[in-house]
Design a protein around this motif. Structure first.
Motif, PDB file in Angstrom:
ATOM      1  N   TRP A 186       0.806  -1.221   0.000  1.00  0.00           N
ATOM      2  CA  TRP A 186       0.000   0.000   0.000  1.00  0.00           C
ATOM      3  C   TRP A 186       0.837   1.269   0.000  1.00  0.00           C
ATOM      4  N   TRP A 188       1.540   2.161  -3.470  1.00  0.00           N
ATOM      5  CA  TRP A 188       0.329   2.612  -4.156  1.00  0.00           C
ATOM      6  C   TRP A 188       0.010   4.055  -3.771  1.00  0.00           C
ATOM      7  N   ILE A 189       0.116   4.364  -2.481  1.00  0.00           N
ATOM      8  CA  ILE A 189      -0.175   5.719  -2.013  1.00  0.00           C
ATOM      9  C   ILE A 189       0.850   6.710  -2.577  1.00  0.00           C
ATOM     10  N   MET A 207       2.461   6.506  -5.400  1.00  0.00           N
ATOM     11  CA  MET A 207       2.180   6.747  -6.815  1.00  0.00           C
ATOM     12  C   MET A 207       0.927   7.596  -6.984  1.00  0.00           C
ATOM     13  N   MET A 208      -0.046   7.445  -6.113  1.00  0.00           N
ATOM     14  CA  MET A 208      -1.234   8.288  -6.210  1.00  0.00           C
ATOM     15  C   MET A 208      -0.885   9.743  -5.910  1.00  0.00           C
ATOM     16  N   LEU A 259       0.816  10.967  -9.101  1.00  0.00           N
ATOM     17  CA  LEU A 259      -0.172  11.229 -10.153  1.00  0.00           C
ATOM     18  C   LEU A 259      -1.031  12.443  -9.814  1.00  0.00           C
ATOM     19  N   GLY A 260      -1.312  12.646  -8.538  1.00  0.00           N
ATOM     20  CA  GLY A 260      -2.054  13.836  -8.130  1.00  0.00           C
ATOM     21  C   GLY A 260      -1.286  15.114  -8.422  1.00  0.00           C
TER      22      GLY A 260
END
Length: 125
Positions: free
Chosen positions: A96, A99-100, A102-103, A106-107
């Motif tokens: 996770w 994943w966080i 990369m978010m 991307l944000g």
């Protein structure tokens, strides 16, 4: 910790071959051009060949800043793809936190895209 220098022999051979090929591909064409007379300029050889007509402006004229903005935006989103692919391959192994992260990445790119869009960097007149 003794280092056996024979272990470095394949690397030195590889570097020697790479250097030899580099010299061959760079220097040999220049030598052949000098020997065959291909480097001797004359009027027909120096004429325009890309667009077919003589240049009507100085080739050192300034470009519009929009060309640079589009290039920078392209590089940004190209790098996004370069970072996104390896992440997508290993995301299930990383968990996770990856994943966080990369978010968040991307944000930040989405905020940058919205800013560029709002400022009109994507519009062409």
């Amino acid at each position: 910790m003794s280092v056996d220098l024979a272990e470095y022999l394949p690397i030195l051979i590889f570097l020697g071959i790479a250097l030899g090929l580099s010299i061959a591909f760079v220097v040999l064409p220049m030598i052949v051009a000098k020997l065959t007379g291909a480097s001797k300029p004359y009027a027909n050889k120096l004429t325009e060949y890309e667009c077919g007509f003589p240049a009507f402006e100085d080739s050192r004229s300034q470009f519009d800043v929009r060309f640079y903005l589009v290039a920078i935006l392209f590089i940004i989103f190209d790098l996004e793809a370069a970072f996104l692919f390896p992440w997508a391959v290993t995301v299930f192994d990383l968990g996770w936190v990856a994943w966080i992260a990369m978010m968040v990445f991307l944000g930040e790119l989405a905020i940058g895209l919205a800013y560029a869009w709002k400022k009109g960097a994507l519009e062409w007149e």
